[in-house]
Write an enzyme that holds these catalytic residues in place. Sequence first.
Site, mmCIF file in Angstrom:
data_model
loop_
_atom_site.group_PDB
_atom_site.id
_atom_site.type_symbol
_atom_site.label_atom_id
_atom_site.label_comp_id
_atom_site.label_asym_id
_atom_site.label_seq_id
_atom_site.Cartn_x
_atom_site.Cartn_y
_atom_site.Cartn_z
ATOM 1 N N TRP A 7 28.405 60.546 -58.471
ATOM 2 C CA TRP A 7 29.260 60.505 -57.279
ATOM 3 C C TRP A 7 29.100 61.747 -56.434
ATOM 4 C CZ3 TRP A 7 29.786 55.765 -56.545
ATOM 5 C CH2 TRP A 7 29.934 54.901 -57.636
ATOM 6 N N ASP A 63 36.975 65.066 -54.800
ATOM 7 C CA ASP A 63 36.961 63.633 -55.057
ATOM 8 C C ASP A 63 37.662 63.445 -56.407
ATOM 9 O OD1 ASP A 63 36.447 61.039 -55.822
ATOM 10 O OD2 ASP A 63 34.272 61.144 -55.560
ATOM 11 N N LYS A 76 41.392 53.059 -60.027
ATOM 12 C CA LYS A 76 41.322 53.493 -61.429
ATOM 13 C C LYS A 76 42.724 53.785 -61.964
ATOM 14 C CE LYS A 76 36.986 54.997 -59.871
ATOM 15 N NZ LYS A 76 36.179 53.947 -60.420
HETATM 16 N N1 PMP Z 1 33.865 58.810 -56.632
HETATM 17 C C1 PMP Z 1 34.095 58.578 -57.940
HETATM 18 C C2 PMP Z 1 34.427 59.725 -58.839
HETATM 19 C C3 PMP Z 1 34.031 57.262 -58.410
HETATM 20 O O1 PMP Z 1 34.261 57.020 -59.713
HETATM 21 C C4 PMP Z 1 33.729 56.212 -57.528
HETATM 22 C C5 PMP Z 1 33.677 54.764 -57.959
HETATM 23 N N2 PMP Z 1 33.628 54.456 -59.218
HETATM 24 C C6 PMP Z 1 33.468 56.520 -56.191
HETATM 25 C C7 PMP Z 1 33.561 57.826 -55.775
HETATM 26 C C8 PMP Z 1 33.130 55.440 -55.196
HETATM 27 O O2 PMP Z 1 34.282 54.741 -54.938
HETATM 28 P P1 PMP Z 1 34.308 53.433 -54.041
HETATM 29 O O3 PMP Z 1 33.639 52.369 -54.825
HETATM 30 O O4 PMP Z 1 35.783 53.219 -53.860
HETATM 31 O O5 PMP Z 1 33.622 53.738 -52.775
#
Ligand code: PMP
Length: 369
Positions: free
Chosen positions: A102, A180, A204
């Site tokens: 991420w 994030d 989550k």
């Molecule tokens: N950041 C983290 C730490 C994640 O775990 C995720 C998705 N699992 C995301 C960003 C991306 O999120 P989204 O699918 O809501 O765009």
Amino acid sequence: MTKPYNFYSGPAVLPDEVLEKAAQAIKDFAGTRLSILEISHRSKEFVEVMQEARLLVKQILRLDHHKEVLFLQGGASQQFFMVPMNLLRKGEVAAYFDTGQWSSRAIAEAKKIGSVEVLASSASSQYNHIPKVWMDNPQLFQKTYSYIHITSNNTVFGTQWSKPLLENLFEMANCPIVADMSSDLFSRELDFNRFGLIYAGAQKNFGPAGVTLVIVDKRILKESEKQLPTLLNYQKLIEAESMYNTPAVFAVFICWLTLQWIKRRGLENLEQESIRKAQLLYEAIDDSTLFKGTVSKEDRSRMNVCFKTKNPDMDKLFLEYCENNNLVGLAGYRTVGGFRASIYNAMPVEGVQKLIQCIKEFESKNGIN
Ligand code: PMP
């Protein structure tokens, strides 16, 4: 058949009471005799939900009056470019920690917007730890960055910034910290006011897919961003109280229900429970001769417990064994393999105990001990 224990990493397990209230609201929302799916976002009943949800975030995280709370769409992924669009001016540089999937995506998107430096990365060791070389390099922080970006919990690799590590970063950095927190917000107490901006996909720990929470300190917003499209402009979204366009009504409603549950349980209690669940599971993995944790002990996530067998051929068998025992969602991320047990707030201790029982039974059935 009883409902399986849900270890998926997101969308993920939600409290039963939230699901029951949501089912009821699909038929009749707040006594309106209209479904939550068909009511106007401008109705007084929904406007109250939106306002209360924002207030609950402020209360639970004890945010000060500089912080604004937004419920947006586009996922946490949209924040990967909205953050630099709003906070990174021409001629400035933003700094990022690369702790896996991420953060790497956040870096790649930010590079499309402006100038980015990676302060540290654990890529060369398959992201099995949070890099710490920066702690002995105060000169790294002499340069003034527009912000420093971290991923507080890496959902894919199962690493998490511990509180002491975050403290160190706060001490050393001389610019806003952007985090994030998609996979660990509302799972532990932190001094949230020390962050310049926090963002998190809801799916989550506190809601369903379709809504992203952004907490921003108004003082870091820049005047020069007036030309941004309105939907990408934090200032404009703040002014519109997250209702510039139609918000994700149902998703915000579920967040509102879940936030009430979180407030009632108490962040401190949820954190204690999360520590207990993670400890039990990591202990079982460490005791095992078949399974092995994949992350350095000091950086282990309390949310996503990643492990594998020493023999990859066993992985498939263990997943099947778990499914037969009513445990679902344990496969590791598609590019990583192995196992990942996501043990968010709504995962009961009993679910973790059941997984531990399966680990032990599988090990003895396969004649390893
Ligand atoms: N950041 C983290 C730490 C994640 O775990 C995720 C998705 N699992 C995301 C960003 C991306 O999120 P989204 O699918 O809501 O765009």
